[in-house]
Design a protein around this motif. Sequence first.
Motif, PDB file in Angstrom:
ATOM      1  N   PRO A 264      -3.590   0.390   6.282  1.00  0.00           N
ATOM      2  CA  PRO A 264      -2.937  -0.811   5.755  1.00  0.00           C
ATOM      3  C   PRO A 264      -1.590  -0.492   5.113  1.00  0.00           C
ATOM      4  CG  PRO A 264      -4.777  -0.161   4.345  1.00  0.00           C
ATOM      5  CD  PRO A 264      -4.863   0.691   5.575  1.00  0.00           C
TER       6      PRO A 264
ATOM      7  N   TYR B 141       0.691  -3.462   3.981  1.00  0.00           N
ATOM      8  CA  TYR B 141       0.921  -4.495   2.975  1.00  0.00           C
ATOM      9  C   TYR B 141       0.081  -5.717   3.344  1.00  0.00           C
ATOM     10  CZ  TYR B 141       3.975  -6.624   6.485  1.00  0.00           C
ATOM     11  OH  TYR B 141       4.462  -7.183   7.634  1.00  0.00           O
ATOM     12  N   SER B 142      -0.176  -6.576   2.327  1.00  0.00           N
ATOM     13  CA  SER B 142      -0.875  -7.848   2.530  1.00  0.00           C
ATOM     14  C   SER B 142       0.106  -8.971   2.214  1.00  0.00           C
ATOM     15  CB  SER B 142      -2.108  -7.954   1.626  1.00  0.00           C
ATOM     16  OG  SER B 142      -3.051  -6.945   1.962  1.00  0.00           O
TER      17      SER B 142
ATOM     18  N   VAL C 214      -1.099  -3.452   9.339  1.00  0.00           N
ATOM     19  CA  VAL C 214      -1.378  -2.009   9.381  1.00  0.00           C
ATOM     20  C   VAL C 214      -0.210  -1.253  10.020  1.00  0.00           C
ATOM     21  CG1 VAL C 214      -3.852  -2.404   9.474  1.00  0.00           C
ATOM     22  CG2 VAL C 214      -2.555  -2.239  11.601  1.00  0.00           C
TER      23      VAL C 214
ATOM     24  N   THR D 104      -3.609  -8.721   5.952  1.00  0.00           N
ATOM     25  CA  THR D 104      -3.205  -7.315   5.792  1.00  0.00           C
ATOM     26  C   THR D 104      -2.669  -6.785   7.122  1.00  0.00           C
ATOM     27  OG1 THR D 104      -4.871  -6.958   4.085  1.00  0.00           O
ATOM     28  CG2 THR D 104      -3.968  -4.999   5.180  1.00  0.00           C
TER      29      THR D 104
ATOM     30  N   PRO E 103      -3.421  -8.842  12.938  1.00  0.00           N
ATOM     31  CA  PRO E 103      -4.256  -7.772  13.501  1.00  0.00           C
ATOM     32  C   PRO E 103      -5.424  -8.323  14.321  1.00  0.00           C
ATOM     33  CG  PRO E 103      -3.741  -7.335  11.204  1.00  0.00           C
ATOM     34  CD  PRO E 103      -3.278  -8.723  11.467  1.00  0.00           C
TER      35      PRO E 103
ATOM     36  N   ASN F 249       0.804  -1.227   0.000  1.00  0.00           N
ATOM     37  CA  ASN F 249       0.000   0.000   0.000  1.00  0.00           C
ATOM     38  C   ASN F 249       0.834   1.272   0.000  1.00  0.00           C
ATOM     39  OD1 ASN F 249      -1.651  -2.196   1.796  1.00  0.00           O
ATOM     40  ND2 ASN F 249      -3.002  -1.021   0.457  1.00  0.00           N
TER      41      ASN F 249
END
Length: 506
Positions: free
Chosen positions: A160, A162-163, A221, A219, A201, A147
């Motif tokens: 966010p 990154y995933s 954060v 994801t 998370p 992101n």
Amino acid sequence: MADSTKSQFRHLIIGLVAGSVIGALAYAFFMSPQGHDMENAASGDKGGEEAPLYWVAPMDPNFKRDKPGKSPMGMDLVPVYADDVAGDSPGTVSIDPVTVQNLGVKTAQVERVKPTQTVRAVGQVQFAEDAIEHVHPRIEGWVEVLNVRAIGDYVEKGAPLYSLYSPELVNAQEEFVIALKQNNPSLINAARMRLNALSVPDTLITQLERARKVAHKVTFVAPQSGVIKELNVQQGFYVKPSMTMLSIASLERVWVLADIFPRDAIGLKSGKPARISSNDLPGHTFDASLDYLYPALSATTRTLQARFVVDQSSNTHENILRPGMYTQVHMTVQPEQPIVVVPSQAVIRTGTSERVVLALEEGKYKSINVELGRTFGDSIEVLDGLSQGDKIVISAQFLIDSESSISSDFMRMAPEQEDVGSDVSAWTQATVNDVDVQARKVTLTHGYLDAFDMMGMTMDFTVAEDININDFVIDAQVHVEIIREPSGMFQVKTLHVMGDMQGDHE
């Protein structure tokens, strides 16, 4: 013819009488006290009636002679009269009120106060290193979505970043779902702790509890608000726990590193308030506090680095200090206890010492050495040499000092004279300028003589009897041992010719 002879005889008689009268008047004048006064005045005696006690070298009050001459440095000796030394310590000079007025002599009283000093320094803003969050993956996997794409991007806390796809993360979620289905509290707690350890998370854990459906991409954060300071990955990268993926630096608290002169750092302590401004933000000032004073001086600037902390959490995003900005730092410093201070203009700096002219009673003055401390604006701290209530000269002191320093010991009280015996010597390197074979004297340009606290200069020296005077060659470099003779003259006791160290004539 007879008349002419009588006339000549009459003129001769008149001339003899007139000559006798003139001779008598001249004899009476020169034998009178007034005649002696004029004769004494013509001879140069002080006040027309007083003869000098002795003559002294201008640069060395210990070198005395009973008649005019030259000092070891080739300077004319200065006469010293009884009025100059009677009842006063060495170097005391008397000046009549009319001369004091003509010279414009002004005095000031030495005070004991708590002066204030404004310390000014130039600094530069940088990120607070203790407000930087480094983001590491807790598990191996692939970055499916990134992101943030560039250094300097601003992110809010909870946004966010990154995933990540990781088989191990999928397994950890499945274990949690199985524990929930079995309704086993111990297994549920263990599975939850594993997800927390992998930085999953809390929102995802809550979603797993409710939907009991495993997410293949997790994801992550932002742990705090700030700007991306470091970015080491891009979308699609394979990452491991040993990697620093990115760093987030907060702008709510920044550091200002300022260069401070060591003399200004005296008395500074952590927590000292300061005001900071920048030309890049005109009209804005920031409150700061001294956080740390680094222990070592910079090798290039010879200054100490001071670290200030600026809290700008309440400032708008447009009116904040940004890393890289140059700033001006202002601090007000005051000693904890009252100190003795004098006006800066009263201090005479010679290069080897600092002194002031002390105003004594009845129009008397004397130059004395002082030890100086910190500077507070137009005032200077005096560590030794003066006391509260002393009067010093702050105007025309250079003229008085030039007269007083001829014979002054530069002490408040006259100490006992210490004789430097002939067994005390100093070695120095010198250049031969002139050689007087018959007088057994040489002129040398020498270095510092530590035993006599004498700076380097060009002067005459006598030569010891056991040294061959012909070993001195003009323009030659020599290494000599110097002693002071009982007469006050300096003598070359030992000679080494540079480049031929076998020329030792001890």
